[in-house]
Design an enzyme around this catalytic site. Structure first.
Site, PDB file in Angstrom:
ATOM      1  CG  ASP A  56      -1.811   1.179   1.330  1.00 40.11           C
ATOM      2  OD1 ASP A  56      -1.605   2.146   0.562  1.00 40.11           O
ATOM      3  OD2 ASP A  56      -2.727   1.161   2.159  1.00 40.11           O
ATOM      4  CE1 TYR A 145      -6.196  10.048 -11.385  1.00 45.05           C
ATOM      5  CE2 TYR A 145      -6.574  11.477 -13.270  1.00 45.05           C
ATOM      6  CZ  TYR A 145      -5.959  10.379 -12.711  1.00 45.05           C
ATOM      7  OH  TYR A 145      -5.114   9.604 -13.477  1.00 45.05           O
TER       8      TYR A 145
HETATM    9  N1  LIG Z   1      -6.522   5.182 -17.022  1.00 47.69           N
HETATM   10  C1  LIG Z   1      -6.322   6.364 -17.606  1.00 47.69           C
HETATM   11  O1  LIG Z   1      -7.097   6.808 -18.467  1.00 47.69           O
HETATM   12  C2  LIG Z   1      -5.130   7.193 -17.232  1.00 47.69           C
HETATM   13  C3  LIG Z   1      -4.924   8.430 -17.885  1.00 47.69           C
HETATM   14  C4  LIG Z   1      -3.809   9.193 -17.558  1.00 47.69           C
HETATM   15  C5  LIG Z   1      -2.923   8.749 -16.592  1.00 47.69           C
HETATM   16  N2  LIG Z   1      -3.159   7.566 -15.952  1.00 47.69           N
HETATM   17  C6  LIG Z   1      -2.202   7.140 -14.920  1.00 47.69           C
HETATM   18  O2  LIG Z   1      -1.592   5.924 -15.357  1.00 47.69           O
HETATM   19  C7  LIG Z   1      -1.210   5.152 -14.212  1.00 47.69           C
HETATM   20  C8  LIG Z   1      -1.727   3.727 -14.375  1.00 47.69           C
HETATM   21  O3  LIG Z   1      -3.155   3.796 -14.486  1.00 47.69           O
HETATM   22  P1  LIG Z   1      -4.055   2.517 -14.825  1.00 47.69           P
HETATM   23  O4  LIG Z   1      -4.914   2.880 -15.960  1.00 47.69           O
HETATM   24  O5  LIG Z   1      -3.198   1.297 -14.893  1.00 47.69           O
HETATM   25  O6  LIG Z   1      -4.953   2.485 -13.510  1.00 47.69           O
HETATM   26  P2  LIG Z   1      -5.623   1.253 -12.743  1.00 47.69           P
HETATM   27  O7  LIG Z   1      -5.959   0.167 -13.691  1.00 47.69           O
HETATM   28  O8  LIG Z   1      -6.683   1.857 -11.888  1.00 47.69           O
HETATM   29  O9  LIG Z   1      -4.432   0.714 -11.836  1.00 47.69           O
HETATM   30  C9  LIG Z   1      -4.011   1.389 -10.667  1.00 47.69           C
HETATM   31  C10 LIG Z   1      -3.557   0.359  -9.685  1.00 47.69           C
HETATM   32  O10 LIG Z   1      -3.151   1.019  -8.491  1.00 47.69           O
HETATM   33  C11 LIG Z   1      -3.594   0.246  -7.404  1.00 47.69           C
HETATM   34  N3  LIG Z   1      -3.688   1.051  -6.191  1.00 47.69           N
HETATM   35  C12 LIG Z   1      -4.666   1.928  -5.834  1.00 47.69           C
HETATM   36  N4  LIG Z   1      -4.400   2.438  -4.625  1.00 47.69           N
HETATM   37  C13 LIG Z   1      -3.241   1.863  -4.208  1.00 47.69           C
HETATM   38  C14 LIG Z   1      -2.452   1.980  -3.039  1.00 47.69           C
HETATM   39  N5  LIG Z   1      -2.814   2.776  -2.025  1.00 47.69           N
HETATM   40  N6  LIG Z   1      -1.319   1.257  -2.952  1.00 47.69           N
HETATM   41  C15 LIG Z   1      -0.943   0.432  -3.947  1.00 47.69           C
HETATM   42  N7  LIG Z   1      -1.648   0.254  -5.076  1.00 47.69           N
HETATM   43  C16 LIG Z   1      -2.780   0.992  -5.205  1.00 47.69           C
HETATM   44  C17 LIG Z   1      -4.936  -0.294  -7.837  1.00 47.69           C
HETATM   45  O11 LIG Z   1      -5.262  -1.420  -7.071  1.00 47.69           O
HETATM   46  P3  LIG Z   1      -6.808  -1.656  -6.587  1.00 47.69           P
HETATM   47  O12 LIG Z   1      -7.616  -1.668  -7.854  1.00 47.69           O
HETATM   48  O13 LIG Z   1      -6.723  -2.959  -5.878  1.00 47.69           O
HETATM   49  O14 LIG Z   1      -7.116  -0.496  -5.693  1.00 47.69           O
HETATM   50  C18 LIG Z   1      -4.675  -0.633  -9.304  1.00 47.69           C
HETATM   51  O15 LIG Z   1      -4.191  -1.957  -9.446  1.00 47.69           O
HETATM   52  C19 LIG Z   1      -1.762   5.907 -13.005  1.00 47.69           C
HETATM   53  O16 LIG Z   1      -0.750   6.716 -12.472  1.00 47.69           O
HETATM   54  C20 LIG Z   1      -2.840   6.802 -13.601  1.00 47.69           C
HETATM   55  O17 LIG Z   1      -3.059   7.959 -12.805  1.00 47.69           O
HETATM   56  C21 LIG Z   1      -4.233   6.763 -16.262  1.00 47.69           C
END
Ligand SMILES: NC(=O)c1ccc[n+]([C@@H]2O[C@H](COP(=O)([O-])OP(=O)(O)OC[C@H]3O[C@@H](n4cnc5c(N)ncnc54)[C@H](OP(=O)(O)O)[C@@H]3O)[C@@H](O)[C@H]2O)c1
Length: 300
Positions: A56, A145
Site C-alpha cells: 500500500d 484527481y
Molecule cells: N486510465 C487512464 O485513463 C489514465 C490516464 C492518464 C494517466 N493515468 C495514470 O496511469 C497510471 C496507471 O493507471 P491505470 O490505468 O493502470 O490504472 P488502474 O488500472 O486503476 O491501476 C491502478 C492500480 O493502483 C492500485 N492502487 C490503488 N491504490 C493503491 C495503493 N494505495 N497502494 C498500492 N496500489 C494501489 C490499484 O489497485 P486496486 O484496484 O486494488 O485499488 C490498481 O491496481 C496511473 O498513475 C494513472 O493515474 C491513467
C-alpha cells in the site's frame, strides 16, 4: 540485468508493462513498434511487480521497507487512485495515494539510489488551450484527481522521470471500449461526448514507451500518447464499427447533456504533444486507430 520494481502491477498499465519488461507482447500490443528500435529480450530486466495487496503506497514505512528489500535500479510507479468522479467526494484518500504515495516513492528512490519513473495525467491541464499541450505548458487541474496527480508530480525530485499520458485503454483494464463492445452485442446504442478532445493511448503502447524510459532514465516531465487528437465520440464510433455496428449506433452529445452529470469536470481539450519525445530520437507513438484495431483483434 536491470532490476525494475513496478507498483500497481495488477492495474491496466501495470499488467502490460510487466509483460513488456519480460520480453512478451501484451494483448493488443504491436509486435514491431519499439520506440528506440530495440526489442526487449527476456533476460534484459529482472521484474518485481507489486500489487495493492503486496504494497500500500500510502504506508510510508512499508514503501521504504519494500524498496530497501528489493534494491531496484528503477522503480516504475503506476499505483494510483484513478476513480476520477469518486475522487470529488474522496479527496483525502485520493491525495494520500496520488500525492503522498508518489512522494514516498520518490523519497525511497532517492535514499537507495534507484531511478523513479512515475506516471501522471493530461488532467493536470484545464483544457483552455487549442493545440496539443507540451511539457512546459501551464497546469491548472479542474478536479480533485488532476490536482492530486499534479501534487504528486510536485513531490518528485528534478532527477525523477514524470510521464504524462491520457485516455488510457488496455484489454485488461476497465475502459469504455469493453462497454461499447458489450452494448453492440446487446444491440443497445450509446451516446458519447464530442466536445472533449484528447489523445487516446493504448496501454500496450504506453508500456513499450515506459520500457524505453526505464532504459534511458531521462529526468523531468515527458508526454506520451497515441496520436492524433480526437473526441470521445470518434473513439466510440471507431470502436462500434470495429464491433460490426454502423456510425449511427453512436449519438454525439455535449458534456452538458450527460445524465447523470459526472461529479468531476474534465478538460474540454487535453491532447498531449509528443514533440519532445520525437525530438529526443524516439519513434512517434502509433496512431490511436492502429491501437484500437489491435485491441479488437486480440480482445476475444
Ligand atoms: N486510465 C487512464 O485513463 C489514465 C490516464 C492518464 C494517466 N493515468 C495514470 O496511469 C497510471 C496507471 O493507471 P491505470 O490505468 O493502470 O490504472 P488502474 O488500472 O486503476 O491501476 C491502478 C492500480 O493502483 C492500485 N492502487 C490503488 N491504490 C493503491 C495503493 N494505495 N497502494 C498500492 N496500489 C494501489 C490499484 O489497485 P486496486 O484496484 O486494488 O485499488 C490498481 O491496481 C496511473 O498513475 C494513472 O493515474 C491513467
Amino acid at each position: 540485468m536491470i532490476k525494475v520494481l513496478v507498483t500497481g502491477a495488477a492495474g491496466q498499465v501495470g499488467r502490460d508493462l510487466v509483460d513488456v519488461l519480460l520480453g512478451y507482447t501484451p494483448p493488443g500490443g504491436s509486435e514491431t513498434w519499439h520506440p528506440d528500435g530495440r526489442a526487449v529480450h527476456s533476460d534484459e530486466f529482472a521484474v518485481v511487480g507489486l500489487t495493492h495487496h503486496d504494497l500500500d503506497v500510502t504506508d510510508e514505512a512499508a514503501v521504504h521497507r519494500a524498496i530497501r528489500a528489493v534494491q531496484p535500479d528503477v522503480i516504475v510507479h503506476l499505483a494510483a487512485y484513478t476513480a476520477v468522479d469518486q475522487a470529488e467526494s474522496d479527496s483525502e484518500r485520493c491525495f494520500a495515494v496520488n500525492e503522498r504515495g508518489t512522494g514516498y516513492l520518490s523519497d525511497a528512490a532517492d535514499s537507495t539510489g534507484a531511478h523513479l519513473v512515475t506516471v501522471s495525467t493530461d488532467y493536470v491541464f484545464d483544457g483552455a488551450g487549442n493545440r496539443p499541450y507540451s511539457e512546459s505548458d501551464t497546469t491548472n487541474p479542474l478536479g480533485v484527481y488532476g490536482r492530486s496527480k499534479l501534487a504528486g508530480e510536485l513531490r518528485c525530485r528534478p532527477r525523477d522521470t514524470i510521464v504524462r499520458t491520457s485516455w488510457v485503454m488496455g484489454i485488461r483494464g476497465r475502459n469504455v471500449l469493453h462497454v461499447i463492445a458489450q452494448r453492440v452485442a446487446a444491440g443497445e446504442p450509446v451516446r458519447f461526448v464530442n466536445d472533449q478532445i484528447g489523445t487516446p493511448t493504448f496501454s500496450a503502447d504506453l508500456a513499450r514507451g515506459l520500457a524505453t524510459f526505464v532504459r534511458e532514465r531521462p529526468s523531468g516531465v515527458w508526454h506520451f500518447a497515441n496520436q492524433p487528437a480526437t473526441s470521445w465520440y470518434e473513439v466510440a464510433v471507431a470502436a462500434a464499427e470495429a464491433c460490426g455496428a454502423t456510425r449511427d449506433f453512436v449519438t454525439p452529445i455535449t458534456s452538458g447533456e450527460l445524465t447523470p452529470a459526472p461529479a468531476a469536470r474534465r478538460p474540454s481539450y487535453s491532447a498531449l504533444s509528443t514533440e519532445k519525445w520525437v525530438a529526443a530520437g524516439f519513434r512517434e507513438p502509433l496512431e490511436w486507430r492502429d491501437g484500437l484495431a489491435r485491441f479488437f483483434r486480440d480482445r476475444s
